[in-house]
Design an enzyme around this catalytic site. Structure first.
Site, PDB file in Angstrom:
ATOM      1  N   PHE A 143      36.793  33.225  39.389  1.00 17.92           N
ATOM      2  CA  PHE A 143      35.863  34.024  40.185  1.00 17.92           C
ATOM      3  C   PHE A 143      34.887  33.068  40.890  1.00 17.92           C
ATOM      4  O   PHE A 143      34.330  32.173  40.249  1.00 17.92           O
ATOM      5  CB  PHE A 143      35.109  34.987  39.266  1.00 17.92           C
ATOM      6  CG  PHE A 143      34.426  36.090  40.000  1.00 17.92           C
ATOM      7  CD1 PHE A 143      35.136  37.211  40.415  1.00 17.92           C
ATOM      8  CD2 PHE A 143      33.080  36.016  40.294  1.00 17.92           C
ATOM      9  CE1 PHE A 143      34.513  38.233  41.103  1.00 17.92           C
ATOM     10  CE2 PHE A 143      32.444  37.039  40.985  1.00 17.92           C
ATOM     11  CZ  PHE A 143      33.163  38.145  41.395  1.00 17.92           C
ATOM     12  N   ASP A 224      35.110  32.890  30.491  1.00 22.43           N
ATOM     13  CA  ASP A 224      34.527  34.044  31.168  1.00 22.43           C
ATOM     14  C   ASP A 224      35.372  35.254  30.762  1.00 22.43           C
ATOM     15  O   ASP A 224      36.542  35.363  31.143  1.00 22.43           O
ATOM     16  CB  ASP A 224      34.586  33.816  32.682  1.00 22.43           C
ATOM     17  CG  ASP A 224      34.035  34.999  33.477  1.00 22.43           C
ATOM     18  OD1 ASP A 224      33.976  36.119  32.930  1.00 22.43           O
ATOM     19  OD2 ASP A 224      33.680  34.797  34.657  1.00 22.43           O
ATOM     20  N   TYR A 249      29.363  45.815  32.787  1.00 27.55           N
ATOM     21  CA  TYR A 249      29.494  46.955  33.707  1.00 27.55           C
ATOM     22  C   TYR A 249      30.945  47.325  34.009  1.00 27.55           C
ATOM     23  O   TYR A 249      31.189  48.293  34.700  1.00 27.55           O
ATOM     24  CB  TYR A 249      28.709  46.728  35.008  1.00 27.55           C
ATOM     25  CG  TYR A 249      28.807  45.341  35.623  1.00 27.55           C
ATOM     26  CD1 TYR A 249      29.950  44.927  36.294  1.00 27.55           C
ATOM     27  CD2 TYR A 249      27.735  44.457  35.535  1.00 27.55           C
ATOM     28  CE1 TYR A 249      30.033  43.673  36.870  1.00 27.55           C
ATOM     29  CE2 TYR A 249      27.801  43.195  36.115  1.00 27.55           C
ATOM     30  CZ  TYR A 249      28.958  42.804  36.782  1.00 27.55           C
ATOM     31  OH  TYR A 249      29.028  41.556  37.343  1.00 27.55           O
ATOM     32  N   LYS A 250      31.902  46.533  33.521  1.00 26.17           N
ATOM     33  CA  LYS A 250      33.306  46.839  33.805  1.00 26.17           C
ATOM     34  C   LYS A 250      33.849  47.749  32.689  1.00 26.17           C
ATOM     35  O   LYS A 250      33.527  48.924  32.631  1.00 26.17           O
ATOM     36  CB  LYS A 250      34.117  45.559  33.943  1.00 26.17           C
ATOM     37  CG  LYS A 250      33.620  44.633  35.064  1.00 26.17           C
ATOM     38  CD  LYS A 250      34.452  43.377  35.123  1.00 26.17           C
ATOM     39  CE  LYS A 250      33.852  42.321  36.040  1.00 26.17           C
ATOM     40  NZ  LYS A 250      33.858  42.671  37.461  1.00 26.17           N
ATOM     41  N   ARG A 401      43.912  46.443  43.428  1.00 34.60           N
ATOM     42  CA  ARG A 401      43.813  46.459  41.958  1.00 34.60           C
ATOM     43  C   ARG A 401      43.711  47.896  41.478  1.00 34.60           C
ATOM     44  O   ARG A 401      42.873  48.669  41.973  1.00 34.60           O
ATOM     45  CB  ARG A 401      42.573  45.675  41.492  1.00 34.60           C
ATOM     46  CG  ARG A 401      42.622  44.195  41.805  1.00 34.60           C
ATOM     47  CD  ARG A 401      41.521  43.433  41.093  1.00 34.60           C
ATOM     48  NE  ARG A 401      40.190  43.942  41.344  1.00 34.60           N
ATOM     49  CZ  ARG A 401      39.064  43.380  40.921  1.00 34.60           C
ATOM     50  NH1 ARG A 401      39.123  42.279  40.189  1.00 34.60           N
ATOM     51  NH2 ARG A 401      37.885  43.891  41.194  1.00 34.60           N
TER      52      ARG A 401
END
Ligand SMILES: Cc1ncc(COP(=O)(O)O)c(C=O)c1O
Length: 441
Positions: A143, A224, A249-250, A401
């Site tokens: 990322f 990560d 938050y995912k 995705r």
């Protein structure tokens, strides 16, 4: 307990999947987690497949935020030590709740910061270049924020990132080969930082093997886990991972911009944090206001400042759902649903005129919680999907995705999504959409 991967669907043969709405309906009927869907705010006019970016709001999260607000109204400053859930120990309490999800001791995890801030904090602790061992090994599929952070950390040490930040190459532009990563763990490498699950392709790396090798070679290693926590079981402690960090938050459904979390292996307890602050002080004496930093005994030492209590309250509610469902049951359903989705794409979308393909590894042990569906016109197809009420996300250059979330996605929704993709292509409606990317994809 790790999920039994031997029981997970093998994508080479799909005996358990069939085409048709009836099959999807039957799979929903036998789904042991289906009742959790009622706990979430699922819009009847949407199929939400973007929980890998931002998980949905739950009634539990809402209730927890309202309770925290009530405590604020009732107690004012005394809320730090009063009420049902005193704010002073909230970060540690939430860390302990999350520790089950990552296979850590309760004091090895703390809720604090954000993914990027925690990466900075951990790298400023654990990147100790010395002698000829000065390199950080990362990868070119990581990322971008992680790479910006690593780049700046290398510069802070007075080194040139062009030489000291080594990015392992991908052979296919989608995945990383653990053998290539291991080959680059030379005696010049001081630190390895890699994603547990790659954000675009959804590949799950073999954390155990990478950690074992790095440690045997005297290299510190951190991960990560933003795309793996809440979707995949981990055994960070047993594997000996040095540190890890993630957002909530995912898959944890902690809310937009929710506080992140980090893991520090207990063998590093007592190591001085690179970025110290008063919230990492030993709690018993934090308010003595002493001028010398006396660090907290566990991972709590890597906190910097006061936690955002209202946002953290949402996470408290959301985590209770994951705890009730159990990460192994979540992983088993997630693997089954991603397998089902790949089966449907293979069967119904891979031939002309559809032309979709799968960019996610097929093996259960090598995939995380989302499926990367590739198409040359992915950006416009993603927009057309959204216009029809199916929420995916797009990652350049060609990836849609789709994330079935075990706690709230149904098999029927996955069946309908694939039907919708066919209709979008059949109708030619993509022509109505521009190929320009949205600011937030
Ligand atoms: C894998 C990964 N790492 C880092 C980040 C950055 O997270 P934050 O903005 O919370 O620092 C994200 C954000 O989506 C991510 O997906």
């Amino acid at each position: 307990m790790p999920c039994d991967l031997a029981m997970a669907p093998d994508v080479a043969k799909w005996p358990r999947y069939q085409l048709g709405l009836e099959h999807a309906t039957a799979r929903d009927a036998e789904d042991g987690l289906r009742h959790f869907r009622e706990r979430f705010y699922v819009r009847p006019d949407r199929i939400y497949l973007d929980g890998n970016s931002l998980g949905l709001a739950s009634r539990d999260a809402e209730a927890a935020v309202l309770a925290a607000l009530e405590d604020w109204k009732t107690f004012g400053i005394d809320g730090w030590l009063s009420g049902e859930r005193p704010w002073f120990s909230l970060a540690e309490e939430l860390g302990a709740l999350e520790s089950e999800l990552v296979g850590a001791g309760p004091d090895e995890v703390v809720m604090t910061g954000s993914t990027t801030v925690n990466l900075h904090s951990l790298v400023s602790t654990f990147y100790r270049p010395s002698g000829t061992r000065t390199l950080i090994l990362a990868d070119e599929l990581n990322f971008p924020s992680d790479l910006y952070a690593l780049d700046s950390q290398v510069r802070l040490h007075g080194h040139d990132p062009a030489e000291h930040l080594v990015l392992a190459r991908s052979r296919d532009g989608r995945t990383l080969d653990e053998n290539d990563l291991i080959e680059q763990m030379t005696d010049r490498v001081a630190l390895v930082v890699l994603p547990a699950v790659l954000y675009r392709s959804g590949q799950l790396l073999d954390l155990e093997r990478l950690t074992r090798t790095a440690r045997a070679r005297g290299i510190t290693i951190g991960f990560d886990c933003a795309h793996s926590v809440g979707a995949v079981p981990h055994r960070l402690h047993d594997w000996g991972v040095d540190f890890a960090f993630w957002c909530t938050y995912k898959y944890l459904n902690g809310g937009p911009g929710a506080v992140g979390s980090l893991f520090v292996h207990e063998r590093h307890f007592g190591t001085r944090p690179g970025l110290a602050g008063w919230w990492g002080h030993h709690k018993a004496r934090q308010f003595d206001m002493g001028l010398r930093f006396e660090q907290a005994p566990g991972a709590g030492a890597w906190q910097i400042g006061t936690p955002p209590v209202l946002g953290a309250a949402a996470l408290y509610g959301a985590l209770r759902i994951l705890q009730e469902a159990g990460i192994d049951a979540i992983r088993a359903k997630s693997l089954d649903q991603t397998g089902y989705l790949m089966f449907l794409v293979d069967e119904l979308l891979s031939q002309a005129p559809y032309g979709f393909s799968i960019g996610t590894p097929r093996e259960a042990a090598r995939r995380g919680g989302h499926v990367a569906v590739e198409h040359p016109d992915a950006i416009r197809i993603a927009k057309a999907l959204k216009a029809r009420g199916v929420v995916p996300d797009f990652r350049p250059p060609n990836v849609i995705r789709l994330a079935p979330i075990a706690l709230y996605t149904t098999y029927v929704e996955l069946w309908q999504t694939v039907q919708t993709l066919r209709e979008i292509v059949d109708s030619g409606e993509v022509e109505r959409f521009s190929a320009a990317r949205e600011t937030v994809a």
